[in-house]
Write a protein that holds these residues in place. Structure first.
Motif, mmCIF file in Angstrom:
data_model
loop_
_atom_site.group_PDB
_atom_site.id
_atom_site.type_symbol
_atom_site.label_atom_id
_atom_site.label_comp_id
_atom_site.label_asym_id
_atom_site.label_seq_id
_atom_site.Cartn_x
_atom_site.Cartn_y
_atom_site.Cartn_z
ATOM 1 N N TYR A 312 0.845 -1.205 0.000
ATOM 2 C CA TYR A 312 0.000 0.000 0.000
ATOM 3 C C TYR A 312 0.877 1.251 0.000
ATOM 4 N N GLU A 313 2.003 1.203 0.743
ATOM 5 C CA GLU A 313 2.892 2.352 0.872
ATOM 6 C C GLU A 313 3.619 2.669 -0.431
ATOM 7 N N ASP A 314 3.601 1.709 -1.368
ATOM 8 C CA ASP A 314 4.267 1.933 -2.660
ATOM 9 C C ASP A 314 3.430 2.792 -3.600
ATOM 10 N N LEU A 315 2.196 3.034 -3.225
ATOM 11 C CA LEU A 315 1.268 3.705 -4.128
ATOM 12 C C LEU A 315 0.778 5.024 -3.554
ATOM 13 N N THR A 316 0.416 5.919 -4.430
ATOM 14 C CA THR A 316 -0.208 7.190 -4.057
ATOM 15 C C THR A 316 -1.208 7.558 -5.132
ATOM 16 N N CYS A 317 -1.987 8.596 -4.914
ATOM 17 C CA CYS A 317 -2.966 9.052 -5.907
ATOM 18 C C CYS A 317 -2.775 10.548 -6.121
ATOM 19 N N LYS A 318 -2.395 10.896 -7.322
ATOM 20 C CA LYS A 318 -2.132 12.301 -7.647
ATOM 21 C C LYS A 318 -2.634 12.628 -9.053
ATOM 22 N N ARG A 319 -2.690 13.892 -9.334
ATOM 23 C CA ARG A 319 -3.019 14.347 -10.677
ATOM 24 C C ARG A 319 -1.853 14.059 -11.612
ATOM 25 N N PRO A 320 -2.145 13.875 -12.924
ATOM 26 C CA PRO A 320 -3.402 14.019 -13.654
ATOM 27 C C PRO A 320 -4.245 12.759 -13.579
ATOM 28 N N GLY A 321 -5.443 12.861 -14.168
ATOM 29 C CA GLY A 321 -6.371 11.736 -14.126
ATOM 30 C C GLY A 321 -6.356 10.906 -15.389
ATOM 31 N N THR A 322 -5.184 10.748 -15.986
ATOM 32 C CA THR A 322 -5.078 10.022 -17.258
ATOM 33 C C THR A 322 -4.865 8.526 -17.067
ATOM 34 N N GLY A 323 -4.639 8.106 -15.817
ATOM 35 C CA GLY A 323 -4.397 6.694 -15.546
ATOM 36 C C GLY A 323 -5.570 6.014 -14.885
ATOM 37 N N PHE A 324 -5.227 4.945 -14.107
ATOM 38 C CA PHE A 324 -6.253 4.168 -13.427
ATOM 39 C C PHE A 324 -6.797 4.953 -12.243
ATOM 40 N N SER A 325 -8.119 4.921 -12.053
ATOM 41 C CA SER A 325 -8.789 5.683 -10.997
ATOM 42 C C SER A 325 -8.379 5.193 -9.608
ATOM 43 N N PRO A 326 -8.308 6.085 -8.626
ATOM 44 C CA PRO A 326 -7.987 5.692 -7.246
ATOM 45 C C PRO A 326 -8.922 4.616 -6.681
ATOM 46 N N LYS A 327 -10.118 4.492 -7.237
ATOM 47 C CA LYS A 327 -11.035 3.488 -6.714
ATOM 48 C C LYS A 327 -10.503 2.068 -6.913
ATOM 49 N N HIS A 328 -9.505 1.911 -7.801
ATOM 50 C CA HIS A 328 -8.922 0.591 -8.074
ATOM 51 C C HIS A 328 -7.618 0.348 -7.308
ATOM 52 N N LEU A 329 -7.259 1.291 -6.416
ATOM 53 C CA LEU A 329 -5.944 1.206 -5.767
ATOM 54 C C LEU A 329 -5.720 -0.139 -5.076
ATOM 55 N N LEU A 330 -6.670 -0.618 -4.324
ATOM 56 C CA LEU A 330 -6.482 -1.860 -3.554
ATOM 57 C C LEU A 330 -6.315 -3.081 -4.453
ATOM 58 N N ARG A 331 -6.687 -2.972 -5.710
ATOM 59 C CA ARG A 331 -6.492 -4.090 -6.627
ATOM 60 C C ARG A 331 -5.016 -4.300 -6.938
ATOM 61 N N PHE A 332 -4.191 -3.252 -6.748
ATOM 62 C CA PHE A 332 -2.750 -3.365 -7.006
ATOM 63 C C PHE A 332 -1.985 -3.877 -5.781
ATOM 64 N N VAL A 333 -2.567 -3.615 -4.604
ATOM 65 C CA VAL A 333 -1.879 -4.029 -3.372
ATOM 66 C C VAL A 333 -1.816 -5.562 -3.312
ATOM 67 N N GLY A 334 -0.565 -6.103 -3.132
ATOM 68 C CA GLY A 334 -0.364 -7.550 -3.073
ATOM 69 C C GLY A 334 -0.039 -8.168 -4.426
ATOM 70 N N LYS A 335 -0.129 -7.367 -5.495
ATOM 71 C CA LYS A 335 0.224 -7.882 -6.811
ATOM 72 C C LYS A 335 1.745 -7.893 -7.003
ATOM 73 N N ILE A 336 2.208 -8.743 -7.901
ATOM 74 C CA ILE A 336 3.623 -8.790 -8.244
ATOM 75 C C ILE A 336 3.879 -7.779 -9.352
ATOM 76 N N ALA A 337 4.875 -6.930 -9.118
ATOM 77 C CA ALA A 337 5.213 -5.917 -10.115
ATOM 78 C C ALA A 337 5.680 -6.594 -11.397
ATOM 79 N N LYS A 338 5.055 -6.228 -12.518
ATOM 80 C CA LYS A 338 5.374 -6.855 -13.793
ATOM 81 C C LYS A 338 6.682 -6.349 -14.378
ATOM 82 N N CYS A 339 7.086 -5.171 -13.939
ATOM 83 C CA CYS A 339 8.329 -4.577 -14.428
ATOM 84 C C CYS A 339 8.803 -3.545 -13.418
ATOM 85 N N ASP A 340 9.901 -2.905 -13.721
ATOM 86 C CA ASP A 340 10.375 -1.832 -12.850
ATOM 87 C C ASP A 340 9.507 -0.598 -13.040
#
Length: 352
Positions: A312-340
């Motif tokens: 969770y600490e690896d992620l933040t939510c900032k402008r701009p809004g061109t990426g994935f919405s903050p509502k999906h943040l927890l979907r990334f927590v616990g995932k394996i990073a696909k790249c650097d």
């Protein structure tokens, strides 16, 4: 439902139909009436309305008194005398209809006689007025309403002093003559109407009880606030008493809208219509553009190495809004990073 009066469609998503009520504020003067019509046109009104009457036909007691304010003073006089000096002859009415036609503004009238000669004249081949206005004083005059309805013209009925039952009786009477082109105006017959007596919420009541009819507002308040509120509540017609000069003698001048006030009322009503906008939530191109700038996206708060479990600490939510919405943040927590992922990287769906 829409109704056409002259060249204007009324109802639905059509613009509010604004009527300048000349009433008897022409003081019986044809030249003053023409100046009023021109000023109403210049102020942005869609139509003007006059009153057509023979005093003897509706004032039965010549001793009946009326007290009103004029030029800052209280005036009491015979109703008969007051109306008699403000009568318009048929020739004068014809002149006014022709003048309005020449400057391209709709004109119609409130006929007031039980012999029906006036309405027959107004709706005849010569003038062929596009609508019939019924004043609050004749709301319960069902024989008159029946005769008017047979003209098959749109009928605008004011409801001042009326009960819901009386309004229903009037509507039923008109519909019995196979005339459904009815506009009901919420009205309070007090001149002027004070804010606490305006009861604009009754517009909603009328909409509930007459869902198949167009509802409007006959405005006897001072200023334009009530008219704007009525539009927000769904009024499709606004009638406003009009004068060239509040200091002219007569019962209605002092509280009626002058040209400057009518111009302001029209402008504010049009602004209110624009501001009401749509009922759906389909975003405009401009707001979609702002959305990309002002919304936040899920972003790497620090460098994240490939193969690392994202915390969770690896992620933040900032402008701009061109990426994935903050509502999906927890979907990334616990995932394996696909790249650097470098600090500030904006995550998208492909990163899940």
């Amino acid at each position: 439902m829409t109704i056409t009066i002259g060249n204007k469609k009324i109802g639905g998503r059509e613009p509010v139909f604004i009527v300048a009520e000349l009433g008897i504020n022409h003081n019986g003067s044809l030249s003053l009436a023409k100046k009023m019509i021109k000023a109403a046109k210049q102020s942005g009104a869609d139509a003007v309305k006059i009153q057509s009457f023979v005093t003897e036909d509706f004032v039965g007691d010549k001793k009946l008194k009326y007290t009103y304010r004029s030029r800052g003073k209280s005036v009491t006089e015979s109703q008969y005398d007051m109306f008699k000096r403000n009568e318009l002859t048929k020739k004068a009415q014809s002149d006014l209809f022709n003048y309005a036609k020449n400057i391209n503004i709709i004109i119609f009238s409130t006929p007031q006689d039980n012999s029906f000669k006036t309405v027959n004249f107004l709706c005849g081949a010569q003038l062929n007025m596009p609508a019939i206005k019924v004043g609050s004083d004749d709301l319960t005059n069902l024989p008159m309403l029946s005769h008017y309805a047979k003209k098959k013209k749109p009928m605008i009925i004011s409801t001042g002093m009326g009960t819901l039952s009386e309004i229903k009786d009037a509507v039923t009477t008109i519909k019995k003559e196979d005339n459904t082109k009815i506009i009901i105006l919420k009205c309070t017959s007090l001149y002027p109407t004070q804010p606490q007596q305006a009861n604009l919420a009754q517009i909603i009541t009328l909409q509930k009880h007459f869902p198949d009819l167009i509802i409007g507002f006959s405005d006897h308040t001072s200023g334009s606030t009530a008219a704007v509120i009525s539009v927000v509540l769904g009024a499709k017609v606004i009638e406003k008493h009009f004068t060239l000069d509040k200091n002219l003698p007569g019962p209605d001048h002092w509280f009626a809208a002058d040209p400057t006030e009518l111009f302001l009322l029209v402008r504010q009503v049009r602004e209110a219509e624009t501001m009401l906008g749509r009922t759906d939530f389909n975003l405009s191109k401009e707001e979609l553009k702002m959305k990309k700038i002002a919304r936040r996206s899920i972003m790497a708060a620090q460098d994240i190495a490939k193969g690392r479990v994202i915390a969770y600490e690896d992620l933040t939510c900032k402008r701009p809004g061109t990426g994935f919405s903050p509502k999906h943040l927890l979907r990334f927590v616990g995932k394996i990073a696909k790249c650097d992922y470098k600090k500030g990287y904006i995550f998208t769906k492909k990163d899940l």
